[in-house]
Design a protein around this motif. Structure first.
Motif, short mmCIF file in Angstrom:
data_model
loop_
_atom_site.label_atom_id
_atom_site.label_comp_id
_atom_site.label_asym_id
_atom_site.label_seq_id
_atom_site.Cartn_x
_atom_site.Cartn_y
_atom_site.Cartn_z
N GLU A 47 0.38 63.49 13.19
CA GLU A 47 -0.87 63.46 14.48
C GLU A 47 -0.60 63.96 15.46
O GLU A 47 -1.35 64.26 16.35
N THR A 48 0.58 64.28 15.85
CA THR A 48 0.99 65.17 17.18
C THR A 48 1.31 66.67 16.69
O THR A 48 2.56 66.68 16.08
N PRO A 49 0.65 67.44 17.45
CA PRO A 49 0.97 68.83 17.24
C PRO A 49 2.59 69.12 17.71
O PRO A 49 2.99 68.51 18.55
N PHE A 50 3.13 70.11 16.97
CA PHE A 50 4.59 70.52 17.29
C PHE A 50 4.59 70.94 18.66
O PHE A 50 3.95 71.97 19.03
N SER A 51 5.48 70.50 19.36
CA SER A 51 5.82 71.16 20.60
C SER A 51 7.41 71.47 20.71
O SER A 51 8.33 70.66 20.47
N TYR A 52 7.75 72.80 20.72
CA TYR A 52 9.06 73.28 20.51
C TYR A 52 9.81 72.62 21.63
O TYR A 52 10.99 72.17 21.35
N SER A 53 9.43 72.68 22.84
CA SER A 53 10.09 72.17 23.83
C SER A 53 10.60 70.70 23.89
O SER A 53 11.85 70.19 24.05
N GLN A 54 9.39 69.93 23.63
CA GLN A 54 9.75 68.42 23.37
C GLN A 54 10.71 68.18 22.48
O GLN A 54 11.63 67.60 22.34
N SER A 55 10.59 68.89 20.92
CA SER A 55 11.47 68.76 19.85
C SER A 55 12.96 69.00 20.09
O SER A 55 13.79 68.43 19.69
N PHE A 56 12.98 70.11 20.84
CA PHE A 56 14.32 70.68 21.11
C PHE A 56 15.17 69.66 22.19
O PHE A 56 16.09 69.38 21.92
N PHE A 57 14.37 69.46 22.99
CA PHE A 57 14.78 68.23 24.00
C PHE A 57 15.44 66.91 23.19
O PHE A 57 16.71 66.42 23.59
N GLU A 58 14.56 66.42 22.22
CA GLU A 58 15.09 65.31 21.62
C GLU A 58 16.45 65.58 20.64
O GLU A 58 17.02 64.82 20.80
N ALA A 59 16.25 66.85 19.85
CA ALA A 59 17.26 67.21 19.07
C ALA A 59 18.61 67.22 19.59
O ALA A 59 19.70 67.02 19.30
N ASP A 60 18.47 67.99 20.59
CA ASP A 60 19.71 68.37 21.66
C ASP A 60 20.16 67.17 22.01
O ASP A 60 21.55 66.97 22.18
N ALA A 61 19.52 66.14 22.89
CA ALA A 61 20.06 64.97 23.16
C ALA A 61 20.81 64.35 22.37
O ALA A 61 21.79 63.56 22.33
N ARG A 62 20.18 64.32 21.02
CA ARG A 62 20.66 63.49 19.80
C ARG A 62 21.91 64.09 19.41
O ARG A 62 23.05 63.25 18.76
N MET A 63 22.00 65.46 19.45
CA MET A 63 23.33 66.14 19.36
C MET A 63 24.37 65.87 19.92
O MET A 63 25.80 65.33 19.55
N TYR A 64 24.09 65.51 21.45
CA TYR A 64 25.12 65.33 22.23
C TYR A 64 25.41 63.71 22.07
O TYR A 64 26.71 63.46 22.42
N ALA A 65 24.54 62.88 21.63
CA ALA A 65 24.95 61.53 21.33
C ALA A 65 25.91 61.55 20.35
O ALA A 65 26.69 60.56 20.23
N ALA A 66 25.53 62.30 19.33
CA ALA A 66 26.52 62.35 17.99
C ALA A 66 27.94 62.85 18.31
O ALA A 66 28.90 62.23 18.15
N LYS A 67 28.01 63.54 19.50
CA LYS A 67 29.21 64.07 19.89
C LYS A 67 29.95 62.84 20.49
O LYS A 67 31.13 62.69 20.57
N ARG A 68 29.32 62.01 21.35
CA ARG A 68 29.70 60.95 22.25
C ARG A 68 30.32 59.95 21.31
O ARG A 68 31.24 58.97 21.78
N THR A 69 29.64 59.85 20.40
CA THR A 69 29.97 58.66 19.41
C THR A 69 30.84 59.03 18.23
O THR A 69 30.85 58.09 17.32
N GLY A 70 31.74 59.85 18.41
CA GLY A 70 32.58 60.23 17.46
C GLY A 70 32.53 61.43 16.56
O GLY A 70 33.58 62.23 16.12
N ARG A 71 31.66 62.53 17.15
CA ARG A 71 31.45 63.62 16.30
C ARG A 71 31.27 63.64 14.66
O ARG A 71 31.47 62.81 14.15
N ASP A 72 31.16 64.72 14.07
CA ASP A 72 31.01 64.84 12.47
C ASP A 72 29.75 63.92 12.11
O ASP A 72 30.32 63.06 11.25
#
Length: 315
Positions: free
Chosen positions: A276-301
Motif C-alpha cells: 500500500e505504501t510506495p517504496f522510499s529508499y531513504s526511509q527503508s535505508f534508515f529503518e534497515a540501518d537502525a536495525r543493523m546497529y540494533a543487531a550490533k548492540r544486542t550481541g552481533r551475528d
C-alpha cells in the motif's frame, strides 16, 4: 546532415533520394517502439541498422553505382555501432557493410571497378578503419562505465549504481505498488581483523564475503558495497517476511564457513515497503540501518527486523 546533403544535391540527383532516408528513420522509430516488448532488443536495433545500410545501397544503385558520390556513405552507419553493440556486433556490421559495398559496386558497374580498383579500395579502407576505431571507443566506454559503478575490490556495485537503481525502484513502486525489501549488513569486528591480521587479510575477507552474499541472490536482486565493511541488498518484489528470511540465510551462510581464512560473522537489519505504501529508499535505508546497529548492540551475528507489533525484533 544526410538530409541536408540530399536537399542540397536535389537539383542534380532528384528529390526522390529523401525517400530512402525517411524509410531508414521509420525503421529506427519502429525498433525503438518494440524495444520494451521484446526479449532480444538488440536484434530489433540491428535489423533497423541493417535497413539503413540497405537504404544507402538503394540510393547508390540509383545514382551511379560504383562511381556514385554517395558510395562512401555506407561508412556512416558504422560509426553508430560502438554505441549500441559489443565487438561481435561491430564485426558483424562491418562484415555485412563490406559485402554490401563490394556487391553494389560489382553489380552496378563491374567494368568501372576493374578499370579503376581504387573506387573500391578507398571506401573499403575507410569503413574498416572506422570499425576499428569504434571498437577502441567501445572498449574504453565499457571500461570507464564499469569503473564508475563497480567496486574494484569486491566486484560489487557501488553507491553511484545504488543511487540510480533506488530511483528506478521508487518510480516503479509508484506505478506497480510492488513491495521492495532492503537489507543492510555489516561485518562484525572488522577493524580488529585489520589490526590483528593486516589489511591484505581484511581485503581477502571482504572479497570472500561479497562472493558468498552474491551466491544467495537472484539475478534481479542486487548487492552493493556501501562502506568499508558494509553491504546493502535491494530485493524488488520482497515483503518484510521474505526479506527477513533472506537476511537470515545470508547471516547463517557467512557464519557457517571461513572467509579470507578467518571465521567471521555479520549483523543485518531488514526493512521493506508495503504493497500500500510506495517504496522510499531513504526511509527503508534508515529503518534497515537502525536495525543493523540494533543487531550490533544486542550481541552481533543476528538479524533485526520489525515485528508485527511494530517493535524491532531480533533473531
Amino acid at each position: 546532415m544526410l538530409a541536408l546533403a540530399l536537399v542540397a544535391s536535389g537539383p542534380w540527383l532528384g528529390w526522390w533520394t529523401l525517400l530512402p532516408l525517411a524509410l531508414a528513420g521509420a525503421m529506427f522509430r519502429l525498433a525503438d517502439t518494440r524495444i520494451a516488448h521484446v526479449t532480444t532488443p538488440e536484434y530489433a536495433l540491428f535489423a533497423a541498422w541493417l535497413g539503413s545500410q540497405l537504404m544507402i545501397v538503394g540510393s547508390v544503385v540509383l545514382t551511379g553505382g560504383a562511381q556514385a558520390p554517395m558510395l562512401p556513405w555506407l561508412a556512416i552507419p558504422l560509426m553508430t555501432l560502438g554505441a549500441r553493440f559489443s565487438e561481435r556486433g561491430i564485426a558483424a556490421g562491418l562484415g555485412l557493410s563490406l559485402l554490401l559495398l563490394v556487391g553494389v559496386a560489382l553489380v552496378t558497374d563491374s567494368r568501372a571497378v576493374f578499370d579503376n580498383p581504387p573506387l573500391l579500395f578507398g571506401p573499403l579502407a575507410l569503413m574498416t578503419c572506422i570499425a576499428i576505431f569504434q571498437t577502441v571507443l567501445m572498449r574504453s566506454d565499457v571500461k570507464h562505465r564499469a569503473a564508475a559503478v563497480i567496486d574494484p575490490l569486491t566486484g560489487m556495485l557501488n553507491r553511484q549504481a545504488l543511487t540510480q537503481r533506488a530511483a528506478e525502484l521508487e518510480q516503479q513502486s509508484q506505478l506497480t505498488a510492488q513491495a521492495v525489501g532492503l537489507i543492510v549488513g555489516d561485518i562484525d569486528h572488522f577493524k580488529q581483523i585489520n589490526d590483528a591480521h593486516g589489511h591484505a587479510v581484511g581485503d581477502a575477507v571482504l572479497k570472500d564475503v561479497a562472493f558468498e552474499l552474491r551466491k544467495h541472490l537472484h539475478a534481479y536482486d542486487l548487492c552493493y558495497r556501501i562502506g568499508g565493511e558494509e553491504f546493502l541488498v535491494l530485493l524488488p518484489g520482497s515483503d518484510l517476511e521474505q526479506t527477513r528470511r533472506l537476511a537470515e540465510c545470508l547471516r547463517a551462510s557467512i557464519a557457517g564457513q571461513q572467509h579470507g581464512g578467518l571465521c567471521v560473522t555479520m549483523s543485518f537489519g531488514a526493512a521493506a515497503s508495503g504493497h500500500e505504501t510506495p517504496f522510499s529508499y531513504s526511509q527503508s535505508f534508515f529503518e534497515a540501518d537502525a536495525r543493523m546497529y540494533a543487531a550490533k548492540r544486542t550481541g552481533r551475528d543476528r538479524v533485526c527486523w520489525q515485528s508485527p507489533t511494530g517493535e524491532t525484533a531480533t533473531a
